[in-house]
Design a protein around this motif. Sequence first.
Motif, PDB file in Angstrom:
ATOM      1  N   SER A 214       2.799  -0.209  -8.129  1.00 24.32           N
ATOM      2  CA  SER A 214       1.468   0.378  -7.919  1.00 24.32           C
ATOM      3  C   SER A 214       1.013   0.349  -6.462  1.00 24.32           C
ATOM      4  O   SER A 214      -0.077   0.813  -6.140  1.00 24.32           O
ATOM      5  N   ALA A 215       1.820  -0.202  -5.574  1.00 24.82           N
ATOM      6  CA  ALA A 215       1.425  -0.320  -4.163  1.00 24.82           C
ATOM      7  C   ALA A 215       1.163   1.049  -3.540  1.00 24.82           C
ATOM      8  O   ALA A 215       1.775   2.051  -3.930  1.00 24.82           O
ATOM      9  N   ARG A 216       0.272   1.081  -2.581  1.00 23.26           N
ATOM     10  CA  ARG A 216      -0.073   2.292  -1.854  1.00 23.26           C
ATOM     11  C   ARG A 216       0.237   2.126  -0.372  1.00 23.26           C
ATOM     12  O   ARG A 216       0.208   1.022   0.158  1.00 23.26           O
ATOM     13  N   GLY A 217       0.502   3.250   0.282  1.00 22.31           N
ATOM     14  CA  GLY A 217       0.847   3.197   1.690  1.00 22.31           C
ATOM     15  C   GLY A 217      -0.303   3.504   2.627  1.00 22.31           C
ATOM     16  O   GLY A 217      -0.089   3.623   3.835  1.00 22.31           O
ATOM     17  N   ASP A 218      -1.510   3.660   2.079  1.00 18.54           N
ATOM     18  CA  ASP A 218      -2.639   4.077   2.915  1.00 18.54           C
ATOM     19  C   ASP A 218      -3.664   2.971   3.138  1.00 18.54           C
ATOM     20  O   ASP A 218      -4.796   3.238   3.549  1.00 18.54           O
ATOM     21  N   LEU A 219      -3.295   1.725   2.886  1.00 18.42           N
ATOM     22  CA  LEU A 219      -4.248   0.627   3.046  1.00 18.42           C
ATOM     23  C   LEU A 219      -4.474   0.304   4.513  1.00 18.42           C
ATOM     24  O   LEU A 219      -3.541   0.275   5.326  1.00 18.42           O
TER      25      LEU A 219
ATOM     26  N   ASP B 201       1.357  -4.555  -4.625  1.00 21.25           N
ATOM     27  CA  ASP B 201       1.014  -4.118  -5.980  1.00 21.25           C
ATOM     28  C   ASP B 201      -0.363  -4.656  -6.366  1.00 21.25           C
ATOM     29  O   ASP B 201      -0.806  -5.700  -5.895  1.00 21.25           O
TER      30      ASP B 201
ATOM     31  N   GLU C 230      -8.466   0.308  -8.037  1.00 21.15           N
ATOM     32  CA  GLU C 230      -7.116   0.311  -8.612  1.00 21.15           C
ATOM     33  C   GLU C 230      -6.973  -0.740  -9.700  1.00 21.15           C
ATOM     34  O   GLU C 230      -6.428  -0.473 -10.779  1.00 21.15           O
TER      35      GLU C 230
ATOM     36  N   ILE D 280     -10.390  -0.095  -2.300  1.00 21.17           N
ATOM     37  CA  ILE D 280      -9.229   0.363  -3.066  1.00 21.17           C
ATOM     38  C   ILE D 280      -8.799  -0.681  -4.082  1.00 21.17           C
ATOM     39  O   ILE D 280      -8.462  -0.351  -5.227  1.00 21.17           O
TER      40      ILE D 280
END
Length: 253
Positions: A223-228, A152, A240, A236
């Motif tokens: 808010s975490a993303r899977g594309d890091l 997050d 963000e 990012i």
Amino acid sequence: MPIPLALILAAASVAPAAPVWPAGVTLPAGRAIDEDYRRQFDRCDRERRFRGRRPKYGCKGDPNAVTALRRLPGGAVAFVSKLAVDLDGSAYACSPNRGRTDQCPTSLMLPDGRGGEVPVDAGTIPYVVIPQAGPKAVRGEFERLTGVGIGDFGVVIANGRTVPVIVADTGPYAKLGEGSLALHQALGRRLCTARGGGGQCTAVVSPMESMTGGVTTILFPGSARGDLTSANIAGIVRVEGMQLLAAARKGRD
């Protein structure tokens, strides 16, 4: 009709409410998430006790100084605390010269583009740590109460600076308020004493001391993303964190 003197004296005796956030931090007051939980950090600071237990890593030598733990309108989580230093994932922590509690892996690991994984580098990425490790009864309590998890995004505000961050590591259940070497540098603290050819930190000051209090951390559950990846994480995090903060500041109680 004249106001009775007794009412005037009674009104004068009521102290104004203490501000929730440190001077210069503009946020809605929000609401307390769990005051009993917040007070456990106070007790650990004073007595080295948390939920009736004596933590392996005590608090009295490095007090948490948690003065607020609140839910903002819109769902963000904000707290005020000290800010210890996490070196995990840095070139220093991955070297044979690392300190006793330093580790090369971080809780958040990133694809390296070659089929493997690398840690989030504490020397280059501003990140924060959330409490987690401990006996089953207290393990992960922060995440259960707040909804904040690994990956997050958020921001840290201190020393007149606002720094976007990501939750990249976890620590002991009784310690709240910790951030990466890069976060401390962004807040104006020079803790790295030597860097390698790639700019990675290879030596740090000793003793390593925390910022002792008044640090505001705002985190955004879910808010975490899977594309890091190791290549894109820095950019990012910057985008963000600031976008989420702008939305939180528009909130109203």
